[in-house]
Design an enzyme around this catalytic site. Sequence first.
Site, short mmCIF file in Angstrom:
data_model
loop_
_atom_site.label_atom_id
_atom_site.label_comp_id
_atom_site.label_asym_id
_atom_site.label_seq_id
_atom_site.Cartn_x
_atom_site.Cartn_y
_atom_site.Cartn_z
N ASP A 169 -23.18 -23.05 15.09
CA ASP A 169 -21.83 -22.64 15.57
C ASP A 169 -20.75 -23.57 15.01
OD1 ASP A 169 -22.87 -20.57 17.03
OD2 ASP A 169 -22.80 -21.62 18.96
N ARG A 172 -20.76 -23.01 10.81
CA ARG A 172 -20.39 -21.73 10.17
C ARG A 172 -18.93 -21.68 9.72
NH1 ARG A 172 -24.36 -18.26 14.09
NH2 ARG A 172 -26.14 -18.39 12.69
N GLU A 293 -26.98 -19.94 6.63
CA GLU A 293 -26.49 -20.20 8.00
C GLU A 293 -26.29 -18.90 8.77
OE1 GLU A 293 -23.80 -23.33 8.73
OE2 GLU A 293 -24.57 -24.59 7.11
C1 LIG Z 1 -29.22 -21.40 -1.27
C2 LIG Z 1 -29.79 -21.37 0.11
C3 LIG Z 1 -29.80 -22.53 0.87
C4 LIG Z 1 -30.34 -22.53 2.15
N1 LIG Z 1 -30.38 -23.69 2.87
C5 LIG Z 1 -31.04 -23.72 4.06
C6 LIG Z 1 -31.22 -24.97 4.76
O1 LIG Z 1 -30.76 -26.02 4.32
N2 LIG Z 1 -31.94 -24.96 5.91
C7 LIG Z 1 -32.48 -23.82 6.44
O2 LIG Z 1 -33.11 -23.88 7.49
N3 LIG Z 1 -32.33 -22.61 5.80
C8 LIG Z 1 -31.63 -22.55 4.62
N4 LIG Z 1 -31.47 -21.34 3.95
C9 LIG Z 1 -32.11 -20.14 4.51
C10 LIG Z 1 -31.13 -19.11 5.02
O3 LIG Z 1 -30.53 -19.56 6.21
C11 LIG Z 1 -31.92 -17.80 5.17
O4 LIG Z 1 -32.17 -17.31 3.87
C12 LIG Z 1 -31.17 -16.77 5.99
O5 LIG Z 1 -31.07 -17.17 7.33
C13 LIG Z 1 -31.84 -15.39 5.94
O6 LIG Z 1 -33.22 -15.49 6.18
P1 LIG Z 1 -34.22 -14.76 5.15
O7 LIG Z 1 -33.86 -15.20 3.77
O8 LIG Z 1 -35.61 -15.01 5.61
O9 LIG Z 1 -33.88 -13.22 5.25
P2 LIG Z 1 -34.46 -12.18 6.32
O10 LIG Z 1 -34.29 -12.71 7.70
O11 LIG Z 1 -35.81 -11.75 5.90
O12 LIG Z 1 -33.43 -10.99 6.13
C14 LIG Z 1 -33.54 -10.02 5.08
C15 LIG Z 1 -32.44 -8.99 5.30
O13 LIG Z 1 -32.63 -8.35 6.57
C16 LIG Z 1 -31.44 -8.47 7.34
N5 LIG Z 1 -31.79 -8.57 8.77
C17 LIG Z 1 -32.69 -9.41 9.35
N6 LIG Z 1 -32.71 -9.22 10.68
C18 LIG Z 1 -31.80 -8.26 10.94
C19 LIG Z 1 -31.36 -7.60 12.14
N7 LIG Z 1 -31.82 -7.93 13.35
N8 LIG Z 1 -30.41 -6.62 12.03
C20 LIG Z 1 -29.89 -6.30 10.82
N9 LIG Z 1 -30.28 -6.87 9.65
C21 LIG Z 1 -31.21 -7.85 9.72
C22 LIG Z 1 -30.75 -9.72 6.83
O14 LIG Z 1 -29.38 -9.75 7.14
C23 LIG Z 1 -31.04 -9.62 5.34
O15 LIG Z 1 -30.10 -8.76 4.75
C24 LIG Z 1 -30.88 -21.32 2.68
C25 LIG Z 1 -30.85 -20.15 1.92
C26 LIG Z 1 -30.33 -20.16 0.65
C27 LIG Z 1 -30.33 -18.90 -0.16
#
Ligand SMILES: Cc1cc2nc3c(=O)[nH]c(=O)nc-3n(C[C@H](O)[C@H](O)[C@H](O)COP(=O)(O)OP(=O)(O)OC[C@H]3O[C@@H](n4cnc5c(N)ncnc54)[C@H](O)[C@@H]3O)c2cc1C
Length: 315
Positions: A169, A172, A293
């Site tokens: 929070d 973001r 995030e």
């Molecule tokens: C460059 C980069 C740096 C990062 N750095 C960090 C870090 O330092 N620490 C850390 O912990 N994480 C980090 N992340 C991870 C990032 O927070 C996640 O990639 C993000 O939260 C999405 O998770 P996921 O990639 O598993 O996608 P998923 O959760 O698998 O989502 C895939 C798609 O489904 C959609 N979706 C999922 N659930 C729902 C729902 N209930 N309703 C509608 N749509 C939905 C999503 O919006 C997305 O479009 C980083 C990611 C990147 C790319």
Amino acid sequence: MLVEEVARVCASSSLFVFITRLACAAILGHGSDELRYRVVPKAATGEWQGSYCLSEPHAGSDVASMSTRAVRDGDHYVLNGRKTWITNAGVSSFATVFAKTDAEAGSRGISAFLVERDSPGFSVGKLETKMGVRGSPTGELLFDDVAVPAAHLIGEEGAGFGYAMEALDGSRPIVGAQAVGIAQGALDAALQYTTERAQFGSKIAEFQGIQFMLADMATRLEAARLLVYRACAMAEVGAPGTAKASAMAKLFASDTAMQVTTDAVQLLGGAGYTRDFPLERMMRDAKVTQIYEGTSQIQRIVIARRLLQEMTSGS
Ligand SMILES: Cc1cc2nc3c(=O)[nH]c(=O)nc-3n(C[C@H](O)[C@H](O)[C@H](O)COP(=O)(O)OP(=O)(O)OC[C@H]3O[C@@H](n4cnc5c(N)ncnc54)[C@H](O)[C@@H]3O)c2cc1C
């Protein structure tokens, strides 16, 4: 404002600034004095960079389904698991790691730990090759029977999910500031180019079709900036409604960065599509602000939930 100004030129460099802040958030808010003194001065001087370790291969948006475990063993916890997408993987000196201390308790079974770089069993796995923010390393962190002193538990056992969400929070709006900075950098470059480039005997900025694009880009950007500044001010004092304001700021600013950078590439024509100009990089960098995030879909879920809560509670 710091993140915004750095991101105006380089989004990857701005990420270095705020990811260590995110890694410190739970320690600052809930850690013991010992943990604060151990980490925060070094993080503040830049001697230590941090990582925030929430995401896992099967727990992205649904972080409560994480499988990293921490089991108490005397005066230690033993951590096992794999964190993915971790910013600063391989360069950070400390990590704030979220792990399940009670596998049956869902989000109430998650705790937060400080793990230091030289802990035996703690290693760096695969590093990602990414579309954007390529100046910032992202990769896996692996925990193989890592013994963490019980004194490195941050706050209370089982309260980690709340600390993780609270940290997001507060952070973001800063991702929003990064998005505003990227968009401002793209608008700056587009203004410069369109006032220099001539076609059909006129500078292209003299065409009304181009001016309307510039006007829309600048207006949207200003709206995003105001949402971000408002959310930052609310987060600073912990005002009621911060979670909703933060989600709105990140959602709108990240969509704005994507729109403005895409339009800026368009305004440069073929030149915008080359690496001779920074616009294609800005467009690639902007994309990640809609993902990390919490994705834009997750921000909408946060906003809608808060709206509905406010309606039922009559506030
Ligand atoms: C460059 C980069 C740096 C990062 N750095 C960090 C870090 O330092 N620490 C850390 O912990 N994480 C980090 N992340 C991870 C990032 O927070 C996640 O990639 C993000 O939260 C999405 O998770 P996921 O990639 O598993 O996608 P998923 O959760 O698998 O989502 C895939 C798609 O489904 C959609 N979706 C999922 N659930 C729902 C729902 N209930 N309703 C509608 N749509 C939905 C999503 O919006 C997305 O479009 C980083 C990611 C990147 C790319």
